[in-house]
Scaffold this active site. Structure first.
Site, PDB file in Angstrom:
ATOM      1  N   SER A 250       0.832  -1.226  -0.068  1.00 35.57           N
ATOM      2  CA  SER A 250      -0.094  -0.031  -0.076  1.00 35.57           C
ATOM      3  C   SER A 250       0.997   1.298  -0.066  1.00 35.57           C
ATOM      4  O   SER A 250       0.322   2.254  -0.160  1.00 35.57           O
ATOM      5  CB  SER A 250      -0.875  -0.090   1.274  1.00 35.57           C
ATOM      6  OG  SER A 250      -0.156  -0.173   2.522  1.00 35.57           O
ATOM      7  N   ASP A 300       3.655 -11.338   4.120  1.00 31.82           N
ATOM      8  CA  ASP A 300       4.560 -10.999   5.268  1.00 31.82           C
ATOM      9  C   ASP A 300       4.208  -9.723   5.644  1.00 31.82           C
ATOM     10  O   ASP A 300       4.599  -8.582   5.506  1.00 31.82           O
ATOM     11  CB  ASP A 300       5.903 -10.916   4.694  1.00 31.82           C
ATOM     12  CG  ASP A 300       6.962 -10.207   5.810  1.00 31.82           C
ATOM     13  OD1 ASP A 300       6.805 -10.779   6.976  1.00 31.82           O
ATOM     14  OD2 ASP A 300       8.057  -9.821   5.505  1.00 31.82           O
ATOM     15  N   CYS A 340       4.652 -11.486  12.679  1.00 29.11           N
ATOM     16  CA  CYS A 340       5.864 -10.931  13.837  1.00 29.11           C
ATOM     17  C   CYS A 340       4.805 -10.338  14.819  1.00 29.11           C
ATOM     18  O   CYS A 340       5.421  -9.587  15.825  1.00 29.11           O
ATOM     19  CB  CYS A 340       6.776  -9.915  13.004  1.00 29.11           C
ATOM     20  SG  CYS A 340       5.871  -8.624  12.260  1.00 29.11           S
TER      21      CYS A 340
HETATM   22  N1  SAH Z   1       8.222  -8.323   3.033  1.00 35.83           N
HETATM   23  C1  SAH Z   1       9.025  -7.185   3.430  1.00 35.83           C
HETATM   24  C2  SAH Z   1       8.612  -6.510   4.601  1.00 35.83           C
HETATM   25  C3  SAH Z   1       7.205  -6.290   4.799  1.00 35.83           C
HETATM   26  S1  SAH Z   1       6.918  -4.730   5.897  1.00 35.83           S
HETATM   27  C4  SAH Z   1      10.663  -7.456   3.403  1.00 35.83           C
HETATM   28  O1  SAH Z   1      10.974  -8.718   3.146  1.00 35.83           O
HETATM   29  O2  SAH Z   1      11.359  -6.317   3.494  1.00 35.83           O
HETATM   30  C5  SAH Z   1       5.059  -4.739   5.600  1.00 35.83           C
HETATM   31  C6  SAH Z   1       4.531  -3.978   4.542  1.00 35.83           C
HETATM   32  O3  SAH Z   1       3.079  -3.944   4.521  1.00 35.83           O
HETATM   33  C7  SAH Z   1       5.123  -2.449   4.606  1.00 35.83           C
HETATM   34  O4  SAH Z   1       5.790  -2.192   3.155  1.00 35.83           O
HETATM   35  C8  SAH Z   1       3.784  -1.766   4.637  1.00 35.83           C
HETATM   36  O5  SAH Z   1       3.530  -0.759   3.722  1.00 35.83           O
HETATM   37  C9  SAH Z   1       2.766  -2.681   4.067  1.00 35.83           C
HETATM   38  N2  SAH Z   1       1.402  -2.676   4.441  1.00 35.83           N
HETATM   39  C10 SAH Z   1       0.805  -2.561   5.556  1.00 35.83           C
HETATM   40  N3  SAH Z   1      -0.683  -2.815   5.482  1.00 35.83           N
HETATM   41  C11 SAH Z   1      -0.806  -3.102   4.290  1.00 35.83           C
HETATM   42  C12 SAH Z   1      -1.990  -3.321   3.577  1.00 35.83           C
HETATM   43  N4  SAH Z   1      -3.278  -3.484   4.207  1.00 35.83           N
HETATM   44  N5  SAH Z   1      -2.167  -3.654   2.022  1.00 35.83           N
HETATM   45  C13 SAH Z   1      -0.772  -3.519   1.603  1.00 35.83           C
HETATM   46  N6  SAH Z   1       0.362  -3.118   2.191  1.00 35.83           N
HETATM   47  C14 SAH Z   1       0.322  -2.915   3.543  1.00 35.83           C
END
Ligand code: SAH
Length: 396
Positions: A250, A300, A340
């Site tokens: 997002s 994730d 997490c």
């Molecule tokens: N997998 C990544 C880390 C994920 S962190 C890695 O390995 O580096 C979590 C991510 O989820 C963030 O980038 C945040 O912008 C996104 N996020 C949070 N809520 C969301 C939603 N409802 N839909 C899409 N993305 C979301």
């Protein structure tokens, strides 16, 4: 030195080496101590138990530096313990060649409230409690000595500092900002690390081994990476020969960095990558309605349940996205699903994923349990802590 006197019977968790002393365990503080000062912790009968950092505003009233009441907490203490944490990482051969590495993992390295991550020759420091706050200079010197780094950035902007009555602190505390943007090579893939504005200290180091696992599983698989952030899993999937990788987040800026990261890796086939700025909850439904299917899905998400109080709502959110992921998988497809959330135990997480499979009408099995890598050691007494947990499942 002031004395922190515990209530009768409240020394049990300390006897088990749990380093936190909650307000409800404290009888009194005899003498004066300022936030972060070292205090002698004694049982109700006066028996010395530990030395701890005093934190009057936090529910965690003190955090133990040492269970040896005779050990002195001074500059040399930090030199010794930070050096030991850095050396601990050398025990794992695959960590030796890594550019991005957690050097100090708080309580798990015996240094409550202190995080230090290394990105190439840059170290990022995060102080989350009054104890390390007081010893900032000693910690900075000890890190310089133990790492021979070129620069140290402080990223003490975690919201948990508020619970300690500490304001956010950020900035270069040793050396200056690098002239070029900071990049690391993680298992053959170049990634930018924004230590100033990125999440955490700039990068999700705890997923390094799981991103590598993705690479080994991705060959010829149509892959969906949900919550992709700067594309770590996506790029490893491409490196592993995924037939296509659709990545969803997002955050526009995170996706922009992900696209930049792909450009930093000309060895990867950019034509196989698609990036979509969307809410995962909505987009999973849209993909299902559109009749799309995948062979590998990565979920994730951010922390849905920071504490047990949020567990039920979080469980519904995890169940929802996991059920949709199961519905979107082809036969034999793989789901890598993570949490997490400190408020959700690994057993609970497994139950949620199991329920999600039932919701989706799919039969699945766990091929592997997934965890954080060895530079994120786990404190023995923190069974429900905020550790990364995950499952690799395969659907029939
Ligand atoms: N997998 C990544 C880390 C994920 S962190 C890695 O390995 O580096 C979590 C991510 O989820 C963030 O980038 C945040 O912008 C996104 N996020 C949070 N809520 C969301 C939603 N409802 N839909 C899409 N993305 C979301």
């Amino acid at each position: 030195m002031a004395q922190l006197v515990l209530l009768p019977g409240k020394d049990r968790s300390l006897a088990r080496r749990h380093p936190w002393i909650f307000a409800a365990a404290v009888e009194k503080l005899s003498g004066r101590a300022r936030p972060g000062d070292t205090v002698d912790v004694v049982a109700a009968n006066g028996r010395p138990l530990a030395k701890a950092a005093w934190s009057p505003e936090s529910k965690i009233r003190a955090r133990v530096w040492t269970f040896n009441p005779d050990e002195i907490v001074d500059d040399a203490f930090f030199k010794r313990h930070i050096q030991a944490a850095v050396e601990r990482r050398q025990l794992t051969p695959e960590l030796r060649g890594q550019d991005g590495l957690r050097l100090v993992h708080g309580e798990s390295d015996g240094l409550p409230g202190l995080i230090a991550d290394r990105y190439g020759d840059t170290v990022v420091l995060q102080l989350t409690a009054t104890g390390p706050e007081k010893w900032r200079q000693a910690i900075i010197h000890a890190l310089q000595r133990a790492t021979v780094c070129a620069r140290i950035y402080e990223r003490s902007d975690s919201h948990v500092r508020r619970l300690e009555g500490l304001p956010p602190v950020t900035g270069w505390v040793f050396g200056a900002a690098p002239a070029e943007r900071l990049c690391i090579v993680e298992n053959g893939v170049r990634m930018q690390v924004d230590v100033v504005a990125g999440h955490k200290t700039g990068f999700y180091l705890d997923q390094r081994d799981n991103r590598l696992l993705t690479r080994t599983l991705a060959a010829d698989r149509a892959t969906l990476n949900c919550f992709c952030y700067t594309g770590g899993f996506s790029l490893q999937a491409l490196a592993g020969g995924a037939s296509s990788v659709l990545s969803i987040d997002s955050s526009g800026p995170a996706l922009a960095t992900a696209i930049d990261n792909l450009a930093l890796n000309p060895q990867l086939d950019a034509n196989r990558a698609e990036w979509r700025e969307a809410d995962v909850f909505t987009e999973l439904r849209a993909l299902k309605s559109a009749g799309q299917h995948f062979d590998l899905i990565i979920l994730d998400p951010p922390k849905f349940a920071p504490s047990a109080a949020h567990a039920e709502r979080a469980a519904r959110a995890y169940r929802d996205i996991n059920a949709y992921a199961f519905r979107l998988l082809n036969r034999g497809g793989l789901l890598m699903s993570y949490s997490c959330s400190g408020g959700i135990s690994s057993e609970y997480f497994q139950r949620i994923v199991a329920d999600a499979a039932v919701d989706a009408g799919r039969d699945a099995r766990i091929l592997r349990r997934l965890a954080a890598p060895p530079d994120h050691p786990v404190a023995l007494h923190f069974s429900e802590g905020e550790y990364l947990k995950g499952l690799l499942c395969q659907v029939d």
